[in-house]
Enzyme design. Structure first.
Site, PDB file in Angstrom:
ATOM      1  N   TYR A 205      12.036  33.366  86.847  1.00 50.74           N
ATOM      2  CA  TYR A 205      11.887  31.964  87.252  1.00 50.74           C
ATOM      3  C   TYR A 205      12.640  31.611  88.535  1.00 50.74           C
ATOM      4  O   TYR A 205      12.134  30.824  89.343  1.00 50.74           O
ATOM      5  CB  TYR A 205      12.293  31.040  86.107  1.00 50.74           C
ATOM      6  CG  TYR A 205      11.179  30.824  85.100  1.00 50.74           C
ATOM      7  CD1 TYR A 205      10.316  29.743  85.233  1.00 50.74           C
ATOM      8  CD2 TYR A 205      10.979  31.702  84.045  1.00 50.74           C
ATOM      9  CE1 TYR A 205       9.286  29.544  84.327  1.00 50.74           C
ATOM     10  CE2 TYR A 205       9.953  31.517  83.131  1.00 50.74           C
ATOM     11  CZ  TYR A 205       9.110  30.439  83.279  1.00 50.74           C
ATOM     12  OH  TYR A 205       8.077  30.247  82.384  1.00 50.74           O
TER      13      TYR A 205
ATOM     14  N   GLU B  56       9.121  29.976  75.512  1.00 49.51           N
ATOM     15  CA  GLU B  56       8.773  31.398  75.515  1.00 49.51           C
ATOM     16  C   GLU B  56       9.766  32.210  74.703  1.00 49.51           C
ATOM     17  O   GLU B  56       9.385  33.155  73.997  1.00 49.51           O
ATOM     18  CB  GLU B  56       8.696  31.888  76.965  1.00 49.51           C
ATOM     19  CG  GLU B  56       7.490  31.324  77.704  1.00 49.51           C
ATOM     20  CD  GLU B  56       7.673  31.260  79.212  1.00 49.51           C
ATOM     21  OE1 GLU B  56       8.559  31.974  79.742  1.00 49.51           O
ATOM     22  OE2 GLU B  56       6.941  30.487  79.869  1.00 49.51           O
TER      23      GLU B  56
ATOM     24  N   TYR C 127      -5.628  35.209  71.310  1.00 44.69           N
ATOM     25  CA  TYR C 127      -6.164  36.177  72.255  1.00 44.69           C
ATOM     26  C   TYR C 127      -5.115  37.247  72.524  1.00 44.69           C
ATOM     27  O   TYR C 127      -3.942  37.124  72.125  1.00 44.69           O
ATOM     28  CB  TYR C 127      -6.568  35.496  73.569  1.00 44.69           C
ATOM     29  CG  TYR C 127      -5.454  34.697  74.207  1.00 44.69           C
ATOM     30  CD1 TYR C 127      -4.473  35.315  74.978  1.00 44.69           C
ATOM     31  CD2 TYR C 127      -5.369  33.317  74.029  1.00 44.69           C
ATOM     32  CE1 TYR C 127      -3.437  34.584  75.549  1.00 44.69           C
ATOM     33  CE2 TYR C 127      -4.339  32.582  74.595  1.00 44.69           C
ATOM     34  CZ  TYR C 127      -3.376  33.215  75.348  1.00 44.69           C
ATOM     35  OH  TYR C 127      -2.352  32.494  75.904  1.00 44.69           O
TER      36      TYR C 127
ATOM     37  N   TYR D  20      -8.501  38.169  76.499  1.00 39.48           N
ATOM     38  CA  TYR D  20      -9.725  38.136  75.708  1.00 39.48           C
ATOM     39  C   TYR D  20      -9.399  37.659  74.302  1.00 39.48           C
ATOM     40  O   TYR D  20      -8.452  38.146  73.666  1.00 39.48           O
ATOM     41  CB  TYR D  20     -10.377  39.525  75.640  1.00 39.48           C
ATOM     42  CG  TYR D  20     -10.836  40.040  76.987  1.00 39.48           C
ATOM     43  CD1 TYR D  20     -11.964  39.502  77.605  1.00 39.48           C
ATOM     44  CD2 TYR D  20     -10.149  41.054  77.636  1.00 39.48           C
ATOM     45  CE1 TYR D  20     -12.391  39.969  78.842  1.00 39.48           C
ATOM     46  CE2 TYR D  20     -10.572  41.526  78.870  1.00 39.48           C
ATOM     47  CZ  TYR D  20     -11.690  40.977  79.473  1.00 39.48           C
ATOM     48  OH  TYR D  20     -12.109  41.426  80.702  1.00 39.48           O
TER      49      TYR D  20
ATOM     50  N   VAL E 276      -9.093  27.471  76.540  1.00 41.84           N
ATOM     51  CA  VAL E 276      -9.488  27.490  77.941  1.00 41.84           C
ATOM     52  C   VAL E 276      -9.353  28.903  78.468  1.00 41.84           C
ATOM     53  O   VAL E 276      -8.278  29.501  78.410  1.00 41.84           O
ATOM     54  CB  VAL E 276      -8.614  26.536  78.784  1.00 41.84           C
ATOM     55  CG1 VAL E 276      -8.996  26.608  80.252  1.00 41.84           C
ATOM     56  CG2 VAL E 276      -8.730  25.108  78.260  1.00 41.84           C
ATOM     57  N   PHE E 277     -10.460  29.485  78.951  1.00 44.64           N
ATOM     58  CA  PHE E 277     -10.401  30.784  79.623  1.00 44.64           C
ATOM     59  C   PHE E 277      -9.889  30.567  81.029  1.00 44.64           C
ATOM     60  O   PHE E 277     -10.460  29.787  81.794  1.00 44.64           O
ATOM     61  CB  PHE E 277     -11.781  31.435  79.683  1.00 44.64           C
ATOM     62  CG  PHE E 277     -12.263  31.945  78.355  1.00 44.64           C
ATOM     63  CD1 PHE E 277     -11.423  32.605  77.493  1.00 44.64           C
ATOM     64  CD2 PHE E 277     -13.578  31.744  77.969  1.00 44.64           C
ATOM     65  CE1 PHE E 277     -11.868  33.081  76.278  1.00 44.64           C
ATOM     66  CE2 PHE E 277     -14.045  32.202  76.756  1.00 44.64           C
ATOM     67  CZ  PHE E 277     -13.178  32.877  75.913  1.00 44.64           C
TER      68      PHE E 277
END
Length: 389
Positions: free
Chosen positions: A97, A139, A190, A207, A380-381
């Site tokens: 970061y 995270e 995914y 994916y 959302v892809f």
């Protein structure tokens, strides 16, 4: 929260930053990649090429600034959660970061020039680090929950089965190459797939898992994208017993607890998380009412259609609706999906996946029909979002 002094500066400068946000993020990526070319392997270069990545970053930073000022009514929690899951799926680490912050704030000065005084730079640095700390904390929780080492998220998986699902889609069933356990995951999540492309380039793509948990494997279903380097490689080069590197399962758009009706709405390869949700529901809540609605180019392009139809027979309250651009076929309807034709049971929760324009239209139609925004979930892809009503 922002300090009072920084809040005043950010409020005064937010309009000009918003107007130049895409130029700023474009300069940011260009300068960062020039200084650190190794990072090219971590970012989807397709999204870089078409501008979606810099637009998504610009939107996130500007919306977070508005959120801090109390000027943005849209909730930022879901945006932050989505970003955190994406980062964990790629192994983004807290120590990266500061590098990002340096190049992003330098880009602000490059684009806006003399307008960026020390006071302005300090205020926007405060915005960045409030956002960074929020994401780092989210995270860290995800890494801890998954018992993951952020420095080593990539794992080798062997292709146990390859199956053509449609004229342009193929499924890969994957098992751990080391014989170890399959990680727990929630239907709707995914994985990131990291491939080494010809020419020495390495690229990740995400994916959706197209089958529910509890089968001792993971499965992805990949549609060949026009000009898609990674999808083309998977289609043309990867076969049974080959090994792929996968990141951990991630994603916030998962099945919520309860027994209310479920509306699964997809288009194109957006069928993949819906297939996983449907599979899980059939195995765990076979009496739950489910509406499966899908739009595609044609029956031949409709991936996982037979499988989903077979799974639906195990659900007492399942209903299937299909729309094809090529016209009517069986229980399908011609043309684009008509949101007003979707059954909308009381207290239903909707899950959407497909191209952004498709989801924008369906979401707007569901809101118009009275479905509360908090009961419309979506995957959302790629970069971007739908957080506006």
């Amino acid at each position: 929260m922002l300090s009072p002094a920084s809040a005043a500066v950010v409020r005064a400068t937010l309009p000009v930053v918003r107007a130049n946000a895409v130029a700023i993020t474009g300069e940011f990526y260009s300068s960062m990649f020039a200084a650190h070319p190794d990072l090219l392997d971590l970012f989807n270069q397709g999204n870089q090429a078409d501008g979606r990545q810099k637009l998504a970053l610009a939107s996130a930073v500007v919306e977070f600034a508005g959120h801090l000022l109390g000027e943005d009514a849209a909730p930022f929690d879901r945006i932050a959660e989505r970003i955190a899951h994406k980062h964990v799926s790629l192994g983004i680490r807290a120590e990266q970061y500061p590098l990002v912050g340096h190049h992003l704030l330098t880009a602000v000065g490059t684009v806006l020039g003399d307008a960026v005084t020390a006071e302005v730079a300090g205020a926007w640095q405060e915005v960045y680090w409030l956002l960074a700390c929020r994401l780092i904390a989210a995270e860290a929780r995800l890494y801890e929950r998954g018992d993951l080492d952020p420095a080593d998220v990539w794992r080798r998986w062997r292709v146990a089965k390859r199956l053509d699902e449609a004229v342009d889609a193929v499924s890969f069933t994957l098992v751990p190459d080391d014989g170890g356990p399959v990680p727990e995951f929630a239907p709707g999540q995914y994985v990131s797939v990291l491939v080494d492309l010809p020419g020495g380039h390495r690229q990740p793509r995400q994916y959706s898992l197209s089958q529910g948990p509890g089968r001792g494997s993971l499965r992805i279903t990949v549609r060949r994208a026009d000009g898609g380097a990674v999808s083309g490689y998977l289609h043309d080069e990867v076969t049974e017993d080959d090994v792929l590197r996968l990141g951990p399962p991630a994603g916030e758009t998962t099945l919520e607890e309860g027994d209310g009706p479920v509306l699964l709405v997809s288009a194109g390869i957006g069928i993949t998380p819906m297939a996983a949700l449907l599979d899980h529901l059939a195995r765990t809540q076979p009496t739950r009412r489910v509406v499966l609605a899908h739009a595609d180019r044609s029956p031949a392009h409709h991936a996982l259609r037979r499988e989903c139809a077979q799974i639906a027979t195990g659900l007492a309250g399942a209903e299937e609706l299909y729309w094809y651009e090529s016209g009517h076929d069986g229980n399908s309807r011609p043309g684009r999906m008509d949101v007003d034709a979707l059954p909308l049971p009381a207290d239903a929760t909707a899950y959407l996946c497909g191209p952004l324009p498709f989801m924008h239209g369906i979401r707007a139609g569901l809101l118009r029909r009275g479905m509360p925004a908090d009961r419309i979930r979506y995957e959302v892809f790629g970069p971007g979002g739908l957080d506006r009503d």
